[in-house]
Design an enzyme around this catalytic site. Structure first.
Site, short mmCIF file in Angstrom:
data_model
loop_
_atom_site.label_atom_id
_atom_site.label_comp_id
_atom_site.label_asym_id
_atom_site.label_seq_id
_atom_site.Cartn_x
_atom_site.Cartn_y
_atom_site.Cartn_z
N LYS A 117 -1.08 27.51 -5.58
CA LYS A 117 -0.47 26.78 -4.46
C LYS A 117 -0.34 27.69 -3.25
O LYS A 117 -0.62 27.29 -2.11
CB LYS A 117 0.89 26.21 -4.87
CG LYS A 117 0.76 25.01 -5.79
CD LYS A 117 2.07 24.60 -6.43
CE LYS A 117 1.80 23.50 -7.48
NZ LYS A 117 2.97 23.17 -8.29
N GLN A 166 9.10 24.98 -8.91
CA GLN A 166 8.11 24.84 -9.99
C GLN A 166 8.82 24.49 -11.30
O GLN A 166 9.73 25.21 -11.72
CB GLN A 166 7.30 26.14 -10.12
CG GLN A 166 6.17 26.06 -11.11
CD GLN A 166 5.08 25.06 -10.71
OE1 GLN A 166 4.64 25.03 -9.56
NE2 GLN A 166 4.65 24.23 -11.65
N ASP A 224 7.52 17.06 -3.14
CA ASP A 224 7.04 16.59 -4.45
C ASP A 224 7.32 15.10 -4.63
O ASP A 224 6.86 14.50 -5.60
CB ASP A 224 7.74 17.36 -5.57
CG ASP A 224 6.92 18.55 -6.03
OD1 ASP A 224 5.68 18.48 -5.95
OD2 ASP A 224 7.52 19.54 -6.49
#
Ligand code: NAP
Length: 284
Positions: free
Chosen positions: A52, A96, A119
């Protein structure tokens, strides 16, 4: 059969986004910023975070990596999120998952302001999706919709079957398809007659987490088959939830694993960060 090349679509999107961030820098005089928080030493999470951050760099997005040890306290994790929420250089916050077991992940995620929830996990963003759209959407299902769009696969009036109902994949996937005027069935581990349900699908989406679970006899001739699964087969090789070798001859369109949905997830993350930046700057 047409192979849906997620790798190539994701590459195009990332190029488009690097152009977009260049325009942003000229227009607003600042860079798009993503904070990535990794707590603990889960090997797979470390790889995901590295990928990422690299993708951010390539797209001209500044990344702020926060690596915290596995024994981080709930309080320290919450304090970090609160400080990132207030940081004007940070337009998106990504925590994460999974977090170490002693941490209350739900509480930590709830501290991410909706405007920085890239997200699409916040209650508000999920609520917007459930009531017709408008908010930020989870990256993987959003990536599937982008693939359908770029390959001009019609959803309106089509029968879509989503196998899997997790909060981060199956459910938002079903809501997106419903918002795109498909007639949607959601299947899960308690579904009776799964094969019959799958056989009705014009668009079949597998988000199960079981290697090669969807076999050719579960797929209607000419269906579009989207494989979200990421598993290891008996030889340790990456494979999806769909028995690709046998299903490919029945499908009109199919995503491979690797190279299908996977690369789209990061591309959609970068897109969500750029969208968050633009919304913030327009309001400033
Ligand atoms: P998850 O939380 O474990 O959910 C799996 C879903 O599959 C559940 O809803 C479960 O039903 C259902 N299921 C399990 N066994 C089934 C069966 N025998 N018949 C029908 N349904 C069954 O997994 P997830 O987080 O949604 O992830 C799904 C897959 O996508 C995994 O392979 C994951 O690695 C992959 N994934 C890929 C990406 C990407 O970027 N490509 C991103 C995220 C996830 P119940 O609800 O009844 O338990």
């Amino acid at each position: 059969m047409t192979l849906i090349d997620g790798k190539s679509v994701a590459r195009d999107i990332r190029l488009e986004l690097s152009e977009r961030t260049r325009v942003f820098e000229k227009k607003y005089g600042k860079k798009v910023g993503l904070a990535v928080v990794l707590i603990g030493d889960d090997a797979a999470s470390q790889v995901y975070v590295r990928n990422k951050i690299k993708a951010c760099e390539e797209a001209g997005i500044r990344s702020f990596a926060h690596y915290l040890p596995a024994e981080t306290t709930q309080r320290a994790a919450e304090e970090l999120i609160v400080s990132l929420a207030a940081d004007r250089n940070v337009h998106g916050i990504l925590v994460q998952l999974p977090l170490p077991k002693h941490l209350d992940a739900e509480r930590i995620l709830s501290l991410i302001p909706t405007s920085k929830d890239v997200d699409g996990f916040s209650t508000e963003n999920i609520g917007m999706l459930a009531t017709g759209g408008g908010g930020t959407v989870a990256c993987t299902p959003l990536g599937v919709m982008e693939l359908l769009k770029r390959y001009r696969i019609e959803t309106r009036g089509k029968r879509a079957v989503v196998v899997g109902r997790s909060n981060i994949v199956g459910r938002p996937m079903a809501l997106l398809l419903l918002n795109a005027d498909a007639t949607v069935t959601v299947c899960h581990s308690k579904t009776d007659n799964l094969k019959e349900e799958c056989l009705r699908a014009d668009i079949l989406i597998a988000a199960i987490g079981k290697a090669k679970f969807i076999t050719a006899d579960m797929v209607k001739e000419g269906a579009t088959v989207i494989d979200i699964g990421m598993n290891r087969d008996d030889n340790g090789l990456l494979c999806g939830d769909v028995d690709f070798e046998h299903v490919k001859d029945r499908a009109a369109y199919i995503t491979p694993v690797p190279g299908g949905v996977g690369p789209m997830t990061i591309a959609m993350l970068l897109q969500n960060v750029c969208d968050a930046f633009e919304r913030t700057e327009k309001q400033a």
